[in-house]
Design an enzyme around this catalytic site. Structure first.
Site, short mmCIF file in Angstrom:
data_model
loop_
_atom_site.label_atom_id
_atom_site.label_comp_id
_atom_site.label_asym_id
_atom_site.label_seq_id
_atom_site.Cartn_x
_atom_site.Cartn_y
_atom_site.Cartn_z
N SER A 14 6.53 -2.30 -13.81
CA SER A 14 5.89 -2.28 -12.49
C SER A 14 6.20 -3.58 -11.76
O SER A 14 6.81 -4.49 -12.31
CB SER A 14 4.38 -2.08 -12.64
OG SER A 14 3.82 -3.13 -13.41
N LEU A 16 8.22 -4.21 -9.31
CA LEU A 16 9.63 -4.45 -9.04
C LEU A 16 9.92 -4.64 -7.55
O LEU A 16 11.01 -5.03 -7.18
CB LEU A 16 10.47 -3.28 -9.55
CG LEU A 16 10.77 -3.25 -11.05
CD1 LEU A 16 11.54 -1.98 -11.40
CD2 LEU A 16 11.54 -4.47 -11.48
N ILE A 20 8.06 -3.26 -1.07
CA ILE A 20 8.89 -4.04 -0.16
C ILE A 20 10.16 -3.26 0.19
O ILE A 20 10.63 -3.28 1.33
CB ILE A 20 9.25 -5.41 -0.77
CG1 ILE A 20 7.98 -6.23 -1.03
CG2 ILE A 20 10.21 -6.17 0.14
CD1 ILE A 20 7.22 -6.59 0.23
N SER A 190 22.30 -3.19 -18.40
CA SER A 190 22.05 -2.01 -17.56
C SER A 190 21.31 -0.91 -18.31
O SER A 190 20.90 0.08 -17.71
CB SER A 190 23.38 -1.45 -17.03
OG SER A 190 24.17 -0.97 -18.11
N PRO A 192 18.25 -0.54 -19.61
CA PRO A 192 16.94 -0.09 -19.12
C PRO A 192 17.05 0.81 -17.89
O PRO A 192 16.30 1.79 -17.76
CB PRO A 192 16.22 -1.41 -18.80
CG PRO A 192 16.87 -2.42 -19.68
CD PRO A 192 18.31 -2.02 -19.75
N CYS A 382 -15.51 -13.11 6.89
CA CYS A 382 -16.47 -12.20 6.26
C CYS A 382 -17.52 -12.98 5.47
O CYS A 382 -18.40 -13.60 6.06
CB CYS A 382 -15.74 -11.17 5.39
SG CYS A 382 -16.78 -9.74 4.96
N HIS A 508 -12.31 -9.05 9.41
CA HIS A 508 -11.14 -9.54 8.66
C HIS A 508 -9.93 -9.61 9.59
O HIS A 508 -9.16 -8.65 9.68
CB HIS A 508 -10.84 -8.60 7.48
CG HIS A 508 -11.79 -8.72 6.34
ND1 HIS A 508 -11.55 -9.51 5.24
CD2 HIS A 508 -13.01 -8.15 6.13
CE1 HIS A 508 -12.57 -9.43 4.39
NE2 HIS A 508 -13.47 -8.60 4.91
N GLU A 510 -7.17 -11.05 9.21
CA GLU A 510 -5.87 -11.09 8.52
C GLU A 510 -5.15 -9.75 8.50
O GLU A 510 -3.92 -9.69 8.41
CB GLU A 510 -6.05 -11.60 7.08
CG GLU A 510 -6.78 -10.68 6.11
CD GLU A 510 -8.29 -10.87 6.07
OE1 GLU A 510 -8.91 -10.53 5.05
OE2 GLU A 510 -8.85 -11.36 7.07
#
Length: 532
Positions: A14, A16, A20, A190, A192, A382, A508, A510
């Site tokens: 996980s 990875l 994005i 390679s 995996p 907050c 909030h 942000e």
């Protein structure tokens, strides 16, 4: 135009960067003139992450319509510059809840309810709903977890079926994997990736593109090997190397023609992506000349992802002033009245973010007192706003024992109390005051100057609120209530007039910051910190 569907899966490990990758592809397609929407499927059985520990999940990202969602939705919004909603994050808990409600209503006409077709049909409906409700040209769906996880199987089966349902020209699969570098052997492996794709193919899904996460450049012969063993074209093996900034990733993927490959496969007729503005942003980010040091005082600082959107909003504000942000992560449990000066030595600004529970509360209050007394720029969010109010009540008004009813139900001075509509609420999950609400700003205040507007809209996530019984006596001592709900009942923003920059919000801010459009409170906070 027929809506096209892109599914992003992950293998080997996980974290990875599936989110994005998906967000970067969304930005590239948007800049090609496509209308893009994006969603995340999380295989956990929780209905949403709202009651999960930040150590388990990272931050909870709140959408305009009040959904408590995965932090990847923050990446999606910041990269693609769109506002998502509750349908953009789907969990196993939501899927099963919906299926069970339908079963109780008799929607399945007495049939045996099974994973296939009932659960998979519900998953497919959530995919197609995203396209219908947004009228998107392209729907990007990230499948959380890794291939091989038992929890992910219904989701993978559902997206396998979708290709048969709507045709191969309308569906694309992108698989993100890892190519580890073994320092002892001095080579990359390679295997995996090959095994991960083998696992995916055993479930009936043939990836069209493989995005390989790697620390070092992937040799051409290794790309050829992956292409051969995984049955894809060599140019569809895309490198995802560590970048200096997240915002460089779309440019790296474009340089390898990922968006072109996607458009060719899906028969999308569109212009080339104009990334001029994005390139300017990345160039600026990589060549910042200034530096500002901000102390972020919280109790989850061991896992910075717990404050991901706050950190990104600080950086966005820094970009506006050509300044890099050095975040000093301060554990509020370690802060005391005796060591606060040492803990916060040399910082240009102090930020106390949101949170729940009593752990580390007194350390945050000491940090706020230090910011107020030493005239250091301060931004509270907050819980940070609530504690700023409590600190002022204790140390300026002299109200001994002043506190929040959340932390101390027996406090003699409940400066912060439960919202009236929350008094009979028993469930913890999904019952906070959530989502976008209006805030009326008071003329002549720092808040009004920052926003340059009379009424603003910001996202909320709280159950407790300032107690209006203390408003008059705090105002008399210079504590300003510069933002309230339109009816004046709920306090939204507080500030100090005799301080260079001291402001805190119940909402909030942000969550709405963008890399090219910093949120006003963060922008003013960083500007004040640079002046210090």
């Amino acid at each position: 135009m027929t809506t096209k569907y892109i599914f992003v899966t992950g293998g080997v490990v996980s974290s990875l960067g599936k989110g994005i990758t998906a967000a970067s592809l969304g930005r590239l397609l948007k800049n090609r003139g496509m209308k893009v929407t994006i969603q995340k499927f999380d295989p956990y059985i929780n209905v949403d992450p709202g009651t999960m520990s930040p150590y388990q999940h990272g931050e909870v990202f709140v959408t305009d319509d009040g959904a408590e969602t995965d932090l990847d939705l923050g990446h999606y919004e910041r990269f693609i510059d769109i506002n998502l909603n509750k349908n953009s994050n789907v969990t196993t808990g939501k899927i099963y809840s919906s299926v069970l409600k339908k079963e109780r209503r008799g929607d399945y006409l007495g049939g045996t309810v099974q994973v296939i077709p009932h659960v998979t049909n519900e998953i497919k409906e959530r995919v197609f709903r995203a396209g219908r409700e947004t009228n998107a040209d392209v729907v990007i769906t990230e499948i959380g977890g890794t291939v091989g996880d038992i929890e992910s199987l219904p989701f993978l089966e559902a997206i396998r079926q979708i290709k048969s349902d709507i045709g191969v020209d309308n569906v694309m699969y992108i698989h993100c994997t890892l190519i580890p570098y073994l320092a002892a052997a001095g080579e990359m492996k390679s295997k995996p990736t090959q095994h991960s794709v083998k696992e995916l193919r055993s479930l009936g899904i043939q990836p069209n593109v493989i995005v390989v996460r790697t620390e070092k450049p992937v040799p051409e012969e290794m790309k050829e090997k992956i292409a051969l063993f995984c049955d894809i074209r060599k140019d569809s093996v895309i490198e995802a190397r560590d970048a200096d900034t997240l915002y460089e990733v779309p440019l790296d993927l474009q340089a390898q023609n990922l968006d072109e490959i996607v458009c060719d496969h899906l028969n999308l007729s569109c212009q080339e992506a104009d990334m001029t503005e994005w390139k300017s942003l990345v160039e600026k980010v990589k060549n910042l000349s200034g530096l500002v040091k901000i102390a972020l005082v919280g109790k989850y600082v061991a896992l910075p992802d717990a404050y991901l959107s706050v950190a990104e909003a600080l950086r966005h504000a820094g970009y506006a002033f050509d300044a890099d942000i050095n975040i000093k992560w301060v554990d509020s449990e370690d802060v005391t009245a005796e060591n606060v000066a040492e803990q916060l030595q040399g910082v240009d600004g102090i930020l106390v973010p949101g949170g729940f529970g009593d752990r580390g509360i007194e350390g945050k209050i000491e940090a706020i007192r230090y910011a107020r007394e030493q005239k250091i720029p301060f931004l509270g969010i907050c819980l940070g706003m609530q504690l700023a109010s409590i600190e002022f009540a204790r140390n300026v008004l002299g109200l001994e024992g002043a506190h929040s009813a959340e932390i101390n139900p027996d406090t003699p001075h409940p400066i912060i109390d439960l919202l009236p509509e929350q008094k009979d609420v028993e469930d913890m999950g999904g019952t906070l005051r959530l989502g976008l609400y209006p805030c009326k700003l008071k003329n002549g205040t720092l808040a009004q100057s920052a926003y340059n507007d009379q009424v603003i809209y910001e996202r909320h996530r709280h159950r407790y609120e300032f107690n209006n019984q203390y408003r008059e006596q705090m105002e008399a001592k210079g504590f300003m209530f510069s933002g309230t709900s339109p009816d004046g009942r709920l306090v939204e923003i507080v500030e100090l007039g005799d301080h260079p920059f001291f402001i805190a919000s119940q909402f909030h801010p942000e969550f709405v910051s963008r890399p090219t459009r910093p949120q006003p409170l963060f922008r003013e906070f960083i500007q004040a910190s640079l002046r210090k």
